[in-house]
Design an enzyme around this catalytic site. Structure first.
Site, PDB file in Angstrom:
ATOM      1  N   ASP A 141       0.841  -1.201   0.000  1.00  0.00           N
ATOM      2  CA  ASP A 141       0.000   0.000   0.000  1.00  0.00           C
ATOM      3  C   ASP A 141       0.868   1.239   0.000  1.00  0.00           C
ATOM      4  O   ASP A 141       0.477   2.291   0.519  1.00  0.00           O
ATOM      5  CB  ASP A 141      -0.912  -0.017   1.236  1.00  0.00           C
ATOM      6  CG  ASP A 141      -2.027   0.998   1.124  1.00  0.00           C
ATOM      7  OD1 ASP A 141      -2.572   1.403   2.178  1.00  0.00           O
ATOM      8  OD2 ASP A 141      -2.350   1.415  -0.010  1.00  0.00           O
ATOM      9  N   LYS A 144       2.983   3.505  -5.694  1.00  0.00           N
ATOM     10  CA  LYS A 144       2.463   2.511  -6.634  1.00  0.00           C
ATOM     11  C   LYS A 144       3.519   2.037  -7.615  1.00  0.00           C
ATOM     12  O   LYS A 144       3.449   0.921  -8.104  1.00  0.00           O
ATOM     13  CB  LYS A 144       1.232   3.085  -7.343  1.00  0.00           C
ATOM     14  CG  LYS A 144       0.184   3.658  -6.359  1.00  0.00           C
ATOM     15  CD  LYS A 144      -0.085   2.744  -5.151  1.00  0.00           C
ATOM     16  CE  LYS A 144      -0.743   3.487  -4.004  1.00  0.00           C
ATOM     17  NZ  LYS A 144      -0.724   2.704  -2.723  1.00  0.00           N
ATOM     18  N   ASP A 169      -3.179  -3.001  -2.563  1.00  0.00           N
ATOM     19  CA  ASP A 169      -4.224  -1.973  -2.628  1.00  0.00           C
ATOM     20  C   ASP A 169      -4.010  -1.124  -3.882  1.00  0.00           C
ATOM     21  O   ASP A 169      -2.901  -1.060  -4.423  1.00  0.00           O
ATOM     22  CB  ASP A 169      -4.159  -1.078  -1.380  1.00  0.00           C
ATOM     23  CG  ASP A 169      -5.367  -0.136  -1.297  1.00  0.00           C
ATOM     24  OD1 ASP A 169      -5.230   0.939  -0.675  1.00  0.00           O
ATOM     25  OD2 ASP A 169      -6.428  -0.455  -1.862  1.00  0.00           O
ATOM     26  N   ASN A 170      -5.077  -0.469  -4.348  1.00  0.00           N
ATOM     27  CA  ASN A 170      -4.986   0.563  -5.396  1.00  0.00           C
ATOM     28  C   ASN A 170      -4.542   0.070  -6.764  1.00  0.00           C
ATOM     29  O   ASN A 170      -3.942   0.833  -7.529  1.00  0.00           O
ATOM     30  CB  ASN A 170      -4.034   1.692  -4.968  1.00  0.00           C
ATOM     31  CG  ASN A 170      -4.343   2.225  -3.605  1.00  0.00           C
ATOM     32  OD1 ASN A 170      -3.521   2.135  -2.690  1.00  0.00           O
ATOM     33  ND2 ASN A 170      -5.540   2.770  -3.446  1.00  0.00           N
ATOM     34  N   GLU A 199     -11.226   4.345  -1.476  1.00  0.00           N
ATOM     35  CA  GLU A 199     -11.713   4.638  -0.118  1.00  0.00           C
ATOM     36  C   GLU A 199     -12.580   5.901  -0.071  1.00  0.00           C
ATOM     37  O   GLU A 199     -12.252   6.932  -0.639  1.00  0.00           O
ATOM     38  CB  GLU A 199     -10.538   4.775   0.873  1.00  0.00           C
ATOM     39  CG  GLU A 199      -9.395   5.652   0.444  1.00  0.00           C
ATOM     40  CD  GLU A 199      -8.298   4.894  -0.263  1.00  0.00           C
ATOM     41  OE1 GLU A 199      -8.573   3.837  -0.852  1.00  0.00           O
ATOM     42  OE2 GLU A 199      -7.156   5.354  -0.250  1.00  0.00           O
TER      43      GLU A 199
HETATM   44  O1  LIG Z   1       0.002   7.000  -2.389  1.00  0.00           O
HETATM   45  C1  LIG Z   1      -0.699   6.221  -1.762  1.00  0.00           C
HETATM   46  N1  LIG Z   1      -0.178   5.472  -0.786  1.00  0.00           N
HETATM   47  C2  LIG Z   1       1.255   5.569  -0.451  1.00  0.00           C
HETATM   48  C3  LIG Z   1       1.468   6.185   0.919  1.00  0.00           C
HETATM   49  C4  LIG Z   1       2.796   5.756   1.450  1.00  0.00           C
HETATM   50  N2  LIG Z   1       3.113   5.653   2.752  1.00  0.00           N
HETATM   51  N3  LIG Z   1       4.366   5.198   2.828  1.00  0.00           N
HETATM   52  C5  LIG Z   1       4.810   5.029   1.578  1.00  0.00           C
HETATM   53  C6  LIG Z   1       6.100   4.508   1.252  1.00  0.00           C
HETATM   54  C7  LIG Z   1       6.735   3.648   2.154  1.00  0.00           C
HETATM   55  C8  LIG Z   1       7.985   3.135   1.877  1.00  0.00           C
HETATM   56  C9  LIG Z   1       8.592   3.462   0.684  1.00  0.00           C
HETATM   57  N4  LIG Z   1       9.807   3.121   0.164  1.00  0.00           N
HETATM   58  C10 LIG Z   1       9.875   3.743  -1.041  1.00  0.00           C
HETATM   59  N5  LIG Z   1       8.778   4.464  -1.287  1.00  0.00           N
HETATM   60  C11 LIG Z   1       7.967   4.311  -0.214  1.00  0.00           C
HETATM   61  C12 LIG Z   1       6.706   4.838   0.058  1.00  0.00           C
HETATM   62  N6  LIG Z   1       3.845   5.375   0.679  1.00  0.00           N
HETATM   63  C13 LIG Z   1      -2.166   6.144  -2.010  1.00  0.00           C
HETATM   64  C14 LIG Z   1      -2.767   7.134  -2.795  1.00  0.00           C
HETATM   65  C15 LIG Z   1      -4.142   7.111  -3.029  1.00  0.00           C
HETATM   66  C16 LIG Z   1      -4.783   8.157  -3.854  1.00  0.00           C
HETATM   67  C17 LIG Z   1      -5.861   7.844  -4.692  1.00  0.00           C
HETATM   68  C18 LIG Z   1      -6.466   8.825  -5.464  1.00  0.00           C
HETATM   69  C19 LIG Z   1      -6.002  10.123  -5.408  1.00  0.00           C
HETATM   70  F1  LIG Z   1      -6.592  11.084  -6.145  1.00  0.00           F
HETATM   71  C20 LIG Z   1      -4.915  10.443  -4.591  1.00  0.00           C
HETATM   72  C21 LIG Z   1      -4.315   9.477  -3.821  1.00  0.00           C
HETATM   73  C22 LIG Z   1      -4.950   6.110  -2.469  1.00  0.00           C
HETATM   74  C23 LIG Z   1      -4.352   5.129  -1.701  1.00  0.00           C
HETATM   75  O2  LIG Z   1      -5.099   4.127  -1.137  1.00  0.00           O
HETATM   76  C24 LIG Z   1      -2.976   5.126  -1.477  1.00  0.00           C
HETATM   77  O3  LIG Z   1      -2.448   4.103  -0.722  1.00  0.00           O
HETATM   78 MG   LIG Z   2      -3.895   2.529  -0.540  1.00  0.00          MG
END
Ligand SMILES: O=C(NCCc1nnc(-c2ccc3[nH]cnc3c2)[nH]1)c1cc(-c2ccc(F)cc2)cc(O)c1O
Ligand SMILES: [Mg+2]
Length: 214
Positions: A141, A144, A169-170, A199
């Site tokens: 999650d 992406k 997810d997603n 969500e």
């Molecule tokens: O970007 C998302 N989630 C990512 C958060 C994260 N929290 N931690 C990280 C990490 C962790 C270690 C990592 N190592 C390298 N990159 C890393 C990134 N990434 C995300 C975005 C949306 C979304 C949908 C529609 C929209 F209009 C805008 C947004 C919906 C979702 O359900 C998501 O999960």
């Molecule tokens: Mg997500």
């Protein structure tokens, strides 16, 4: 100074949820996101699919990539067997600080190990750092464009065993096209798509569940 959305989400948890009651924390976040401000938690609809997969797998060892505010880590940890643990990886230290407090409010510090850093750096170190052999369940999650490289990295680092479950997810919104193409065409995985919605919205999204065949 202006508060951030994760800070306002934490304040809603501390105001509306009961300390030590993880389900009330999940409910408080879902109500905040429906009534006040959208936030990128897996949410209540996809959360029910997540719950059913966790209950079915009954995992002793879970890896979550992408903690954000800790919503899914709390949701998963609620359903773990007595000695089950989840390691959750967050890239953004500010979000990690909020997630720690959400996890503490839920009273789940013993079951959830939060790590701050990049998945590419941490995945190769997990075995030695946390004494994990393999994961029964991985919840993807995070960013992406990291789903595919990190899945290949987990394979290479021997973190998956025959029967390990990947739940992503997603896969529709924002979308993970390269991951889907790989996982659905690889002879090493058996995949299943669970259609749902992004969500707190009516936009299509879904979870891809894949079994590693070894
Ligand atoms: O970007 C998302 N989630 C990512 C958060 C994260 N929290 N931690 C990280 C990490 C962790 C270690 C990592 N190592 C390298 N990159 C890393 C990134 N990434 C995300 C975005 C949306 C979304 C949908 C529609 C929209 F209009 C805008 C947004 C919906 C979702 O359900 C998501 O999960
Ligand atoms: Mg997500």
């Amino acid at each position: 100074t202006q508060s951030t959305r994760p800070q306002r989400l934490l304040a809603a948890v501390q105001k509306n949820a009961t300390r030590g009651d993880p389900r009330s924390v999940v409910l408080a976040i879902d109500q905040f996101c429906r009534q006040k401000e959208w936030a990128m938690n897996v949410g209540d609809e996809k959360g029910c699919i997540l719950d059913s997969v966790v209950s079915e797998v009954n995992p002793g060892a879970v890896l979550e990539l992408g903690t954000y505010c800790g919503y899914s880590a709390v949701r998963i940890a609620c359903l773990l067997p007595p000695h089950g643990k989840i390691i959750t990886l967050e890239f953004n230290p500010d979000n990690a600080a909020i997630a720690r407090q959400v996890i503490a409010w839920a009273g789940l510090e013993e079951k959830i190990q939060l790590v701050v850093g990049a998945s590419g750096d941490w995945i190769p170190k997990i075995k030695e750092q946390f004494g994990v052999k393999t994961f029964d369940l991985v919840f993807l999650d995070h960013w992406k464009d990291r789903y595919l490289p990190d899945t290949k990295l987990m394979e290479e680092c021997g973190l998956l065993r025959e029967g390990s479950i990947l739940l992503a997810d997603n896969v529709i919104c924002p979308g993970t096209p390269d991951y889907l193409e790989y996982i659905r065409n690889s002879p090493r995985y058996k995949s299943q798509y669970f259609k749902s919605h992004l969500e707190y919205t009516k936009v299509e999204d879904g979870l891809e569940k894949s079994v590693f065949l070894g």
